[in-house]
Design a protein around this motif. Structure first.
Motif, mmCIF file in Angstrom:
data_model
loop_
_atom_site.group_PDB
_atom_site.id
_atom_site.type_symbol
_atom_site.label_atom_id
_atom_site.label_comp_id
_atom_site.label_asym_id
_atom_site.label_seq_id
_atom_site.Cartn_x
_atom_site.Cartn_y
_atom_site.Cartn_z
ATOM 1 N N TYR A 57 0.800 -1.226 0.000
ATOM 2 C CA TYR A 57 0.000 0.000 0.000
ATOM 3 C C TYR A 57 0.834 1.278 0.000
ATOM 4 O O TYR A 57 0.367 2.317 -0.440
ATOM 5 N N LYS A 58 2.061 1.183 0.531
ATOM 6 C CA LYS A 58 2.877 2.390 0.670
ATOM 7 C C LYS A 58 4.167 2.354 -0.146
ATOM 8 O O LYS A 58 4.841 3.362 -0.270
ATOM 9 N N GLY A 59 4.538 1.212 -0.662
ATOM 10 C CA GLY A 59 5.750 1.117 -1.471
ATOM 11 C C GLY A 59 6.979 0.737 -0.664
ATOM 12 O O GLY A 59 6.882 0.039 0.347
ATOM 13 N N VAL A 60 8.134 1.210 -1.091
ATOM 14 C CA VAL A 60 9.415 0.882 -0.465
ATOM 15 C C VAL A 60 9.721 1.887 0.645
ATOM 16 O O VAL A 60 9.692 3.100 0.417
ATOM 17 N N ALA A 61 10.011 1.361 1.823
ATOM 18 C CA ALA A 61 10.355 2.213 2.969
ATOM 19 C C ALA A 61 11.860 2.409 3.036
ATOM 20 O O ALA A 61 12.637 1.478 2.862
ATOM 21 N N THR A 62 12.246 3.642 3.300
ATOM 22 C CA THR A 62 13.634 4.016 3.566
ATOM 23 C C THR A 62 13.768 4.157 5.079
ATOM 24 O O THR A 62 12.896 4.740 5.721
ATOM 25 N N TYR A 63 14.839 3.632 5.648
ATOM 26 C CA TYR A 63 15.021 3.670 7.100
ATOM 27 C C TYR A 63 16.098 4.662 7.503
ATOM 28 O O TYR A 63 17.025 4.947 6.741
ATOM 29 N N TRP A 64 15.950 5.148 8.750
ATOM 30 C CA TRP A 64 16.817 6.188 9.295
ATOM 31 C C TRP A 64 17.262 5.817 10.698
ATOM 32 O O TRP A 64 16.473 5.322 11.496
ATOM 33 N N SER A 65 18.534 6.050 10.998
ATOM 34 C CA SER A 65 19.055 5.900 12.352
ATOM 35 C C SER A 65 19.194 7.276 12.972
ATOM 36 O O SER A 65 19.449 8.265 12.271
ATOM 37 N N ALA A 66 19.039 7.343 14.293
ATOM 38 C CA ALA A 66 19.282 8.584 15.028
ATOM 39 C C ALA A 66 20.686 8.504 15.613
ATOM 40 O O ALA A 66 21.057 7.505 16.221
ATOM 41 N N VAL A 67 21.469 9.552 15.402
ATOM 42 C CA VAL A 67 22.816 9.622 15.934
ATOM 43 C C VAL A 67 22.884 10.842 16.851
ATOM 44 O O VAL A 67 22.760 11.977 16.402
ATOM 45 N N VAL A 68 23.038 10.553 18.163
ATOM 46 C CA VAL A 68 23.086 11.603 19.173
ATOM 47 C C VAL A 68 24.389 11.424 19.931
ATOM 48 O O VAL A 68 24.520 10.499 20.729
ATOM 49 N N GLY A 69 25.355 12.268 19.639
ATOM 50 C CA GLY A 69 26.680 12.116 20.246
ATOM 51 C C GLY A 69 27.260 10.771 19.847
ATOM 52 O O GLY A 69 27.312 10.433 18.669
ATOM 53 N N ALA A 70 27.647 9.971 20.834
ATOM 54 C CA ALA A 70 28.215 8.650 20.564
ATOM 55 C C ALA A 70 27.138 7.572 20.448
ATOM 56 O O ALA A 70 27.429 6.442 20.079
#
Length: 104
Positions: A46-59
């Protein structure tokens, strides 16, 4: 890592069969400076291909904490480019409407 990535009530709620409602947020409301695209992806009919994201906070890095659909089919255009966050990987405080899955 104790950093707020999103603080808004300007969201799009997506209801899908047999899963909890998902909030999608315009990236203009997100600390995108802390997000890094990963190599992960999934596909939804229904939505297609998902792109994923990481959160980088300091180390600290929280892998695949969010996803977005950069090129969804026409019926999902309202969430194009918007981000949704994984409640198992980030603390999400939201008031979502209850959804009846047909149970008693």
């Amino acid at each position: 890592a104790g950093t707020t990535l999103v603080d808004t009530d300007d969201t799009v709620i997506v209801f899908e069969t047999s899963v909890e409602p998902r909030l999608y947020v315009d990236p203009s409301h997100v600390r995108t400076d802390l997000l890094r695209q990963t190599d992960s992806s999934t596909y939804c009919n229904y939505k297609g291909v998902a792109t994923y994201w990481s959160a980088v906070v300091g180390a600290a890095e929280v892998e695949d904490v969010a996803w977005s659909y950069q090129d969804p089919p026409p019926e999902s255009l309202p969430i194009k480019g918007f981000l949704s966050f994984d409640a198992a990987r980030a603390e999400i405080l939201a008031e979502l409407p209850a959804q009846d899955f047909g149970g008693e």
